[in-house]
Design a protein around this motif. Structure first.
Motif, PDB file in Angstrom:
ATOM      1  N   GLN A  92      41.641  45.011  39.990  1.00 29.19           N
ATOM      2  CA  GLN A  92      41.629  45.274  38.485  1.00 29.19           C
ATOM      3  C   GLN A  92      42.381  44.537  37.946  1.00 29.19           C
ATOM      4  N   GLU A  95      37.042  44.825  32.554  1.00 30.50           N
ATOM      5  CA  GLU A  95      36.304  44.715  33.351  1.00 30.50           C
ATOM      6  C   GLU A  95      35.035  43.322  33.605  1.00 30.50           C
ATOM      7  N   PRO A 125      39.049  48.170  45.233  1.00 30.48           N
ATOM      8  CA  PRO A 125      38.411  47.610  43.712  1.00 30.48           C
ATOM      9  C   PRO A 125      40.184  47.164  43.543  1.00 30.48           C
ATOM     10  N   GLN A 130      42.520  49.431  42.303  1.00 30.24           N
ATOM     11  CA  GLN A 130      43.173  50.245  41.515  1.00 30.24           C
ATOM     12  C   GLN A 130      43.718  51.551  41.376  1.00 30.24           C
ATOM     13  N   LEU A 148      39.981  37.223  43.212  1.00 32.70           N
ATOM     14  CA  LEU A 148      39.404  37.869  41.848  1.00 32.70           C
ATOM     15  C   LEU A 148      38.994  37.073  41.072  1.00 32.70           C
ATOM     16  N   ASN A 192      34.800  35.264  39.377  1.00 30.19           N
ATOM     17  CA  ASN A 192      34.187  35.003  38.458  1.00 30.19           C
ATOM     18  C   ASN A 192      34.630  33.644  37.156  1.00 30.19           C
ATOM     19  N   LYS A 200      32.234  40.272  38.330  1.00 35.44           N
ATOM     20  CA  LYS A 200      31.969  40.138  39.237  1.00 35.44           C
ATOM     21  C   LYS A 200      32.917  41.452  39.999  1.00 35.44           C
ATOM     22  N   PRO A 201      33.061  42.484  40.205  1.00 36.15           N
ATOM     23  CA  PRO A 201      33.694  42.947  40.986  1.00 36.15           C
ATOM     24  C   PRO A 201      34.400  42.894  42.792  1.00 36.15           C
ATOM     25  N   SER A 202      35.268  42.909  42.645  1.00 33.25           N
ATOM     26  CA  SER A 202      36.480  42.229  43.319  1.00 33.25           C
ATOM     27  C   SER A 202      36.430  43.532  44.994  1.00 33.25           C
ATOM     28  N   MET A 203      36.046  44.188  45.518  1.00 33.07           N
ATOM     29  CA  MET A 203      36.713  44.512  46.478  1.00 33.07           C
ATOM     30  C   MET A 203      37.368  44.098  47.438  1.00 33.07           C
TER      31      MET A 203
END
Length: 291
Positions: free
Chosen positions: A165, A255, A163, A239, A198, A202, A258-261
């Motif tokens: 952050q 947080e 992830p 992370q 990221l 978002n 939409k999380p971004s991996m």
């Protein structure tokens, strides 16, 4: 220069004391044994054996030649074994990765080296583009990157995801792109890549991190969050890099919706033959990252 084949033939002849047995042991003809002996005598300009009714005896020069030739033959055999032995646990392996990955991986590879002391790990931290370039030039053996490059010369294998952050100096209610513009960006070697990935996911109005003023830069993975912690701006990091910061109480992880991996690719040159130690470390890295 004396042909080492002649020396090997001569040593075998002295040890077997028989021309036929020498030929059988070396898988050559008896006439070849005689020819090798004759050529060696011609090169030294001295007879090496004296024939007798029961076979032959060595001349003084022959005895001295045998003693020295044994050393040469043994040395050549040791050389051959050393350069042709391909061990999983012996030799140098050069690895390069971004700092965030290296923080997780390097200590575990050192533990591997402790287990196999003749397996020498060279580890460098670098941004994605430098890693790909080093692989192309053959300066490293194994690379870990977070961006896939189109190259038929290299094999990219996705082995993990991590992830990204968004890290702020302190919490911000109703965070907006304008809030981030006011804060300013703390850049790092892969900063644009991380932030673009990221923030695009978002903020609909986001175009490029270059549109946000840069308030600082660091290429030391352990220091990137220091300017963030004293209020100079925000940044985006994997992370594992955030988790390694020494003063987590001074930063805030926001947080997003939409999380971004971020994918992690394990990269090596495409070769017909790859040393066993490289494959061993490659597979070990894959296991460590997947876990």
């Amino acid at each position: 220069m004396i042909n080492p084949v002649f020396l090997r033939t001569f040593c075998t002849l002295v040890e077997t004391k028989h021309f036929t047995k020498t030929a059988e042991q070396l898988f050559i003809t008896q006439s070849a044994v005689s020819q090798h002996l004759r050529k060696l005598e011609n090169l030294l300009d001295e007879p090496l054996i004296q024939k007798t009714e029961k076979g032959f005896v060595l001349t003084p020069t022959g005895e001295q030649t045998y003693q020295e030739a044994k050393k040469v033959v043994a040395s050549l055999q040791a050389f051959k074994e050393k350069v042709t032995t391909d061990s999983e646990h012996v030799g140098v392996v050069k690895v390069m990765s971004p700092g965030s990955i290296g923080l997780r991986l390097y200590p575990q590879l050192l533990a591997l080296q402790t287990q196999f002391p003749e397996l020498i790990i060279h580890y460098q931290f670098a941004p994605n583009n430098s890693i790909v370039k080093a692989l192309q030039q053959g300066d490293i053996d194994i690379g870990l990157v977070t961006e896939h490059a189109n190259s038929s010369l290299m094999n990219f294998e996705e082995v993990a995801q991590e992830p990204l952050q968004l890290v702020l100096p302190s919490p911000i209610e109703n965070l907006s792109l304008e809030s981030l513009r006011q804060l300013g960006f703390i850049n790092h070697p892969d900063g644009h890549h991380h932030a673009n990935q990221l923030l695009k996911a978002n903020f609909a109005e986001f175009t490029h991190i270059k549109d946000i003023k840069e308030n600082g830069f660091s290429n030391q993975i352990g220091l990137i969050l220091t300017p963030v912690s004293i209020g100079l701006g925000f940044t985006v990091l994997p992370q594992s890099a955030v988790a390694s910061f020494a003063e987590p109480e001074k930063i805030h992880i926001h947080e997003l919706t939409k999380p971004s991996m971020e994918p992690i690719y394990l990269v090596m040159q495409n070769k017909k033959h790859t040393a066993k130690r490289l494959l061993f470390v490659h597979n070990k890295i894959k296991t460590l990252l997947k876990n």
